[in-house]
Scaffold this motif. Structure first.
Motif, PDB file in Angstrom:
ATOM      1  N   ALA A   1     -72.732  -5.042 -64.434  1.00 48.49           N
ATOM      2  CA  ALA A   1     -71.433  -5.489 -63.643  1.00 48.49           C
ATOM      3  C   ALA A   1     -71.928  -5.805 -62.113  1.00 48.49           C
ATOM      4  O   ALA A   1     -73.036  -5.381 -61.838  1.00 48.49           O
ATOM      5  CB  ALA A   1     -70.727  -4.309 -63.464  1.00 48.49           C
ATOM      6  N   ILE A   2     -71.122  -6.673 -61.596  1.00 45.35           N
ATOM      7  CA  ILE A   2     -71.424  -6.903 -60.102  1.00 45.35           C
ATOM      8  C   ILE A   2     -72.050  -5.838 -59.327  1.00 45.35           C
ATOM      9  O   ILE A   2     -73.139  -5.850 -58.606  1.00 45.35           O
ATOM     10  CB  ILE A   2     -70.400  -7.767 -59.567  1.00 45.35           C
ATOM     11  CG1 ILE A   2     -70.180  -8.993 -60.338  1.00 45.35           C
ATOM     12  CG2 ILE A   2     -70.953  -8.071 -57.946  1.00 45.35           C
ATOM     13  CD1 ILE A   2     -71.374 -10.216 -60.242  1.00 45.35           C
ATOM     14  N   ASP A   3     -71.440  -4.688 -59.373  1.00 44.33           N
ATOM     15  CA  ASP A   3     -71.689  -3.669 -58.509  1.00 44.33           C
ATOM     16  C   ASP A   3     -73.159  -2.888 -58.755  1.00 44.33           C
ATOM     17  O   ASP A   3     -73.727  -2.303 -57.877  1.00 44.33           O
ATOM     18  CB  ASP A   3     -70.657  -2.538 -58.542  1.00 44.33           C
ATOM     19  CG  ASP A   3     -70.364  -1.953 -59.730  1.00 44.33           C
ATOM     20  OD1 ASP A   3     -70.944  -2.497 -60.865  1.00 44.33           O
ATOM     21  OD2 ASP A   3     -70.001  -0.785 -59.820  1.00 44.33           O
TER      22      ASP A   3
ATOM     23  N   THR B   1     -77.998  -0.033 -58.254  1.00 47.92           N
ATOM     24  CA  THR B   1     -79.296   0.412 -58.968  1.00 47.92           C
ATOM     25  C   THR B   1     -80.511  -0.111 -58.332  1.00 47.92           C
ATOM     26  O   THR B   1     -80.447  -1.044 -57.749  1.00 47.92           O
ATOM     27  CB  THR B   1     -79.339  -0.155 -60.576  1.00 47.92           C
ATOM     28  OG1 THR B   1     -79.179  -1.619 -60.496  1.00 47.92           O
ATOM     29  CG2 THR B   1     -77.867   0.263 -61.156  1.00 47.92           C
ATOM     30  N   GLY B   2     -81.640   0.503 -58.495  1.00 47.78           N
ATOM     31  CA  GLY B   2     -82.993   0.101 -58.197  1.00 47.78           C
ATOM     32  C   GLY B   2     -83.300  -1.567 -58.446  1.00 47.78           C
ATOM     33  O   GLY B   2     -83.651  -2.293 -58.014  1.00 47.78           O
ATOM     34  N   TYR B   3     -83.132  -1.806 -59.974  1.00 46.12           N
ATOM     35  CA  TYR B   3     -83.391  -3.058 -60.451  1.00 46.12           C
ATOM     36  C   TYR B   3     -82.301  -3.972 -59.605  1.00 46.12           C
ATOM     37  O   TYR B   3     -82.733  -5.122 -59.507  1.00 46.12           O
ATOM     38  CB  TYR B   3     -82.934  -2.984 -62.117  1.00 46.12           C
ATOM     39  CG  TYR B   3     -83.422  -4.377 -62.886  1.00 46.12           C
ATOM     40  CD1 TYR B   3     -84.579  -4.452 -63.500  1.00 46.12           C
ATOM     41  CD2 TYR B   3     -82.209  -5.340 -62.836  1.00 46.12           C
ATOM     42  CE1 TYR B   3     -84.706  -5.628 -63.942  1.00 46.12           C
ATOM     43  CE2 TYR B   3     -82.622  -6.468 -63.484  1.00 46.12           C
ATOM     44  CZ  TYR B   3     -83.731  -6.584 -64.001  1.00 46.12           C
ATOM     45  OH  TYR B   3     -84.184  -8.160 -64.643  1.00 46.12           O
TER      46      TYR B   3
ATOM     47  N   LEU C   1     -83.275  -7.623 -57.817  1.00 46.51           N
ATOM     48  CA  LEU C   1     -82.679  -8.591 -58.144  1.00 46.51           C
ATOM     49  C   LEU C   1     -81.716  -9.411 -57.129  1.00 46.51           C
ATOM     50  O   LEU C   1     -81.904 -10.479 -56.921  1.00 46.51           O
ATOM     51  CB  LEU C   1     -81.846  -8.582 -59.564  1.00 46.51           C
ATOM     52  CG  LEU C   1     -81.373  -9.703 -60.036  1.00 46.51           C
ATOM     53  CD1 LEU C   1     -82.571 -10.838 -60.377  1.00 46.51           C
ATOM     54  CD2 LEU C   1     -80.348  -9.330 -61.387  1.00 46.51           C
ATOM     55  N   LEU C   2     -80.998  -8.529 -56.443  1.00 43.86           N
ATOM     56  CA  LEU C   2     -80.400  -9.055 -55.331  1.00 43.86           C
ATOM     57  C   LEU C   2     -81.052  -9.693 -54.352  1.00 43.86           C
ATOM     58  O   LEU C   2     -81.041 -11.045 -53.782  1.00 43.86           O
ATOM     59  CB  LEU C   2     -79.368  -8.038 -54.669  1.00 43.86           C
ATOM     60  CG  LEU C   2     -78.410  -8.287 -53.650  1.00 43.86           C
ATOM     61  CD1 LEU C   2     -77.419  -9.268 -54.285  1.00 43.86           C
ATOM     62  CD2 LEU C   2     -77.652  -7.391 -52.992  1.00 43.86           C
TER      63      LEU C   2
ATOM     64  N   ALA D   1     -77.556   2.497 -65.104  1.00 42.95           N
ATOM     65  CA  ALA D   1     -76.092   2.603 -64.880  1.00 42.95           C
ATOM     66  C   ALA D   1     -75.557   3.187 -66.566  1.00 42.95           C
ATOM     67  O   ALA D   1     -74.245   3.776 -66.091  1.00 42.95           O
ATOM     68  CB  ALA D   1     -75.340   1.428 -64.650  1.00 42.95           C
ATOM     69  N   HIS D   2     -76.225   3.532 -67.155  1.00 43.42           N
ATOM     70  CA  HIS D   2     -75.819   4.059 -68.585  1.00 43.42           C
ATOM     71  C   HIS D   2     -74.757   2.983 -69.034  1.00 43.42           C
ATOM     72  O   HIS D   2     -73.856   3.719 -69.586  1.00 43.42           O
ATOM     73  CB  HIS D   2     -75.375   5.466 -68.404  1.00 43.42           C
ATOM     74  CG  HIS D   2     -76.552   6.393 -67.718  1.00 43.42           C
ATOM     75  ND1 HIS D   2     -77.634   6.756 -68.568  1.00 43.42           N
ATOM     76  CD2 HIS D   2     -76.479   6.824 -66.595  1.00 43.42           C
ATOM     77  CE1 HIS D   2     -78.356   7.594 -67.815  1.00 43.42           C
ATOM     78  NE2 HIS D   2     -77.823   7.417 -66.698  1.00 43.42           N
TER      79      HIS D   2
END
Length: 390
Positions: free
Chosen positions: A258-260, A265-267, A271-272, A345-346
């Motif tokens: 998901a975008i959020d 998240t750390g990953y 990535l951002l 994010a499970h």
């Protein structure tokens, strides 16, 4: 990137140790040096040096610089490859201190480890083959330090090229049967991402190094030669951009649900940051395509050697310096892309379907159309845009 902030952003993310950051970034720098240099020589430098008439002196200068660059790229590949292999040893099994993993006997033991249950080949064997290819590539390139070998630049560079590509491609060979089609596509797209990225960034570094010879080039012939170099590499870079974007979309979808998750998240945060740096690279490429290349083409048709020289060896390298800096930033972020935002994010793991492949095909088609449109727009600007040199 603030690693403490990145680690604290989510409990499921673990910041890689410093040695892992340095070895992984270094390894991709080594691949960029070898793959980028050999591919750029074959697709850009070699044909450009053969094309212009009356520029034999300039061609000789660039030939010597290219040979030295390739020789040093072999050294860089060898050193970074060894450190990367030691990093694999340090992370294998229960792990060990990186300083211990540097020992040749530890590496040899790692490479000779038996295959895991259910594997068709030992993982260490794959790494052994990979590093044999790496050593062969490095030795062939480093041979260009010898003046006698430089007379065989074509043969050595073109021999090293497939070996350099095979050095990374062999890593995509799975030790065990892939779980599903998505796993196979992960391996394939990962290699597309690596190869296209190293050709793009490594090629920029090559041309920047060659541009450093401008003080020894002829005032009337260098502009024409460099106009051809930039034109040829722009086409290569455009293909690489398309491959990076397409493979990046697949890999991003597989790891981010998901975008959020890009900022929760750390990953995702890593990535951002990588995406922002790549967007900077694309923006710099747009400057080349829509501003510099049209002016270079116009000056070339008008036989304006002064403007051509200024554009190709003054303005263009300034933009490339910015691209190389952004590229190094990208390689600095890569080690932080560990795990998956979906896992942190499970959220559900990504699984392909007919609709996913249909959407991917549509995106690939749209990307191809946009790249073709970019090339045509650049040509149109070249036909009507006046030369402006400041």
């Amino acid at each position: 990137m603030n690693s403490a902030l990145l680690a604290a952003s989510t409990a499921g993310y673990t910041t890689p140790p410093l040695w892992r950051i340095l070895t992984k970034s270094g390894y991709f720098i080594g691949l960029s040096a070898a793959i980028g240099a050999t591919v750029t020589y074959a697709t850009t430098v070699r044909p450009a040096l053969r094309a212009p008439a009356g520029a034999d002196g300039d061609a000789a200068v660039l030939h010597r610089r290219m040979a030295r660059y390739l020789a040093w790229s072999g050294v860089v590949l060898l050193v970074t490859g060894y450190l990367q292999l030691a990093g694999r040893v340090a992370r294998a099994g229960k792990g060990m201190p990186f300083s211990d993993a540097l020992a040749p006997d530890r590496i040899w033991h790692f490479l000779r480890a038996p295959a895991a249950k259910g594997a068709w080949i030992a993982q260490g064997t794959i790494y052994a083959v990979q590093n044999v290819l790496l050593i062969l590539t490095a030795v062939i390139l480093a041979a260009l330090f010898a003046p006698a070998a430089r007379r065989r630049l074509d043969a050595l560079a073109l021999t090293a090229l497939p070996l350099a590509l095979a050095t990374t491609l062999i890593a995509a060979v799975p030790a065990a049967k892939p779980k599903n089609t998505d796993s196979v596509l992960d391996l394939a797209f990962d290699q597309v991402h690596i190869v296209s990225g190293t050709v793009w960034l490594g090629g920029l570094a090559v041309l920047l190094a060659l541009a450093g010879t401008r003080g020894r080039l002829g005032a009337t012939t260098a502009g024409l030669l460099w106009a051809d170099l930039w034109r040829r590499f722009s086409l290569v870079a455009m293909v690489c951009v398309g491959a990076v974007v397409l493979s990046g979309i697949w890999l991003g979808w597989r790891h981010v649900g998901a975008i959020d998750q890009l900022w929760t998240t750390g990953y995702g945060l890593a990535l951002l940051l990588k995406l922002l740096l790549v967007l900077g690279l694309v923006a710099a490429g747009a400057v080349n395509q829509f501003w510099l290349m049209p002016r270079i083409a116009q000056a070339r048709r008008a036989d304006d050697t002064s403007s051509l020289l200024h554009l190709t060896l003054r303005h263009f390298p300034k933009v490339v310096w910015a691209e190389v800096a952004l590229g190094l930033g990208v390689l600095g972020v890569v080690p932080f892309l560990t795990g998956s935002a979906r896992s942190e994010a499970h959220s559900a793991q990504a699984a392909s379907s007919a609709s996913v492949f249909a959407a991917g095909a549509a995106l690939a088609l749209a990307l191809a159309v946009s790249l073709i449109a970019t090339a045509k727009a650049s040509d149109a600007l070249a036909r009507r845009q006046p030369v402006v040199v400041s």
